[in-house]
Design a protein around this motif. Structure first.
Motif: not given
Lengths: 164, 307
Positions: B188-202, A96-101, A45-47
């Motif tokens: 400034x950098x912000x998320x604008x995430x519609x869903x939880x999976x679009x967030x990232x750690x600081x 940028x990864x959103x999906x693995x498998x 996935x990373x690659x």
């Protein structure tokens, strides 16, 4: 002779279908068996992500030094090694990864270290927090099953310290 | 302290599904170690609806924290006004009660003329540009320099870059040109995430910032120090007169501060002052002489009021 210096990344994979189980008791997750990931899945996935985001140049830079040393499907944390010059490429690709498998997920880096030792210590700390968290949740649910916490600590410590 | 100053607020907040989705996102932010979140309400066209944002009551998720301590997150409300017509008056001032009901005000210009206007004159805290798609104008040094001088910040939202690859390209290109023009200041950098999976750690975002042409220290400031500056800018905009003078009721003074209104000498036992307002000066340098002078001034004015 110049030594090849490395960076060690400790990362956590958070899955969409499992991360919110604790707070929302009403919507219980489906009891279907979730596909466990292996070290190999994470590596590919990373690659792939590097190939998509940084192209052939990116893959060429990292191909010699990347290796996923460890991935635990139980706690969803892993350790990977990459040469110091190119760690930001790999880290960016992981972001940028959103999906693995087939599973939607996100990857968060917990620790970036120059030696594997610090990563291991950080991983042990993380595991301990997770075990305590699970126990607290079990207590809140009213589970009476008694698990020996110290044994679990010892297990995770041994597993992580075995990474070479 | 990490900040996420753009979390889109659901359009239909009464729907249970949207509410749990928002809660998911906030829970994940807490897990990642953010301490401040701003719910964003975007308005296109006229400002006629009242503030729809309801903050969660005493947000803490104690069952989730490993040590059992309560983790709290500060919640703010933010409005983003999309400005399409330069001639129309959007009422973007703190005198407008709808605007002042939000903690933070952002403006999203859609053409170059409005961009200049927003940077140069409008009373906002954040200039928001839609970086996931192609910008209709170049970001130029002139207006940007003006905005930096006024303490207005520019916003980069990273969620479009995670959503799909076309907007990722656009976002990296737009963000790099913004960083070049501002020299990495006032972003400034912000998320604008519609869903939880679009967030990232600081720290993942800090690394993302290095891809956008900043160095690590600058990128870290973008999600911590600079965001704090935005919040402070908003507070001074709302609660002070021309960012110099703020008002507080006399009743809010502690007993050992009552000398400031001269009530410990002459008015002991009197309660005439309750409810009246006193003026507190915000001063940068503390000069003893000046302080005495001011004290006298206040006393005199109070005497005049009494007589």
């Amino acid at each position: 002779m110049v030594r090849l210096k490395n960076r060690w990344l400790l990362f956590e994979v958070i899955f969409e279908d499992t991360f919110h189980v604790s707070s929302s008791s009403s919507s219980s997750p489906p009891s279907q068996k979730l596909e466990a990931l292996s070290t190999r899945d994470v590596y590919s996935a990373i690659k792939n992500s590097v190939q998509i985001n940084f192209g052939d140049y990116g893959v060429g830079c990292i191909a010699a030094s990347i290796s996923v040393k460890y991935f635990s499907p139980f706690t969803n944390i892993g350790v990977l090694r990459i040469s110091r010059d190119h760690y930001h490429i790999v880290w960016g690709a992981m972001t940028f990864i959103t999906q693995i498998k087939t599973r939607k997920c996100l990857i968060r880096v917990l620790h970036l270290g120059g030696t594997i030792k610090q990563c291991q210590l950080s991983a042990i700390n993380y595991d301990r927090d997770q075990i305590l968290l699970l126990r607290r949740q079990a207590e809140l649910r009213g589970d009476t099953e008694i698990v020996d916490i110290n044994e679990l600590f010892e297990q995770s410590k041994n597993q992580i310290m075995a990474i070479e | 302290m990490f900040y996420d100053l753009n979390l889109p607020y659901p359009t239909q907040p009464n729907l249970a599904q949207q509410q749990t989705e928002l809660r998911k996102r906030v829970d994940l932010l807490i897990k990642f170690g953010y301490q401040v979140v701003a719910y964003n309400h975007t308005v296109t066209g006229k400002l006629d609806k009242a503030n729809p944002i309801h903050k969660f009551e005493t947000y803490n998720n104690s069952p989730d924290s490993p040590s059992g301590q309560q983790q709290k997150i500060e919640q703010l409300s933010r409005i983003t006004v999309v400005i399409e017509d330069a001639s129309q008056n959007y009422g973007l001032s703190s005198a407008n009660s709808i605007i002042s009901s939000y903690d933070i005000v952002a403006a999203q210009p859609t053409n170059e003329k409005i961009f200049q206007n927003v940077c140069g004159t409008l009373e906002v805290d954040i200039v928001s540009l839609e970086m996931g798609s192609r910008l209709p104008f170049y970001i130029k040094h002139g207006p940007v320099g003006l905005a930096i001088e006024r303490g207005v910040y520019f916003e980069i939202c990273y969620a479009p870059a995670i959503r799909d690859s076309a907007s990722r390209r656009q976002l990296i290109s737009n963000a790099q040109s913004l960083v070049r023009v501002t020299r990495g200041k006032n972003i400034i950098i912000t998320s604008e995430a519609q869903r939880a999976m679009e967030l990232r750690g600081p720290y993942d975002i800090v690394n993302l910032g290095t891809i956008m042409g900043m160095n690590q220290a600058m990128a870290k400031d973008c999600i911590s120090t600079n965001c704090r500056a935005v919040v402070m800018h908003a507070i001074t905009r709302r609660n002070t007169h021309r960012a110099v003078v703020s008002f507080e009721p006399v009743s809010s003074l502690k007993p050992n501060e009552l000398w400031k209104v001269g009530s410990d000498k002459k008015n002991t036992g009197k309660t005439d002052f309750k409810g009246k307002s006193t003026v507190k000066r915000v001063r940068l340098s503390k000069d003893d002489e000046e302080e005495e002078e001011e004290e006298n001034e206040v006393e005199i004015s109070q005497d005049m009021e009494l007589s």
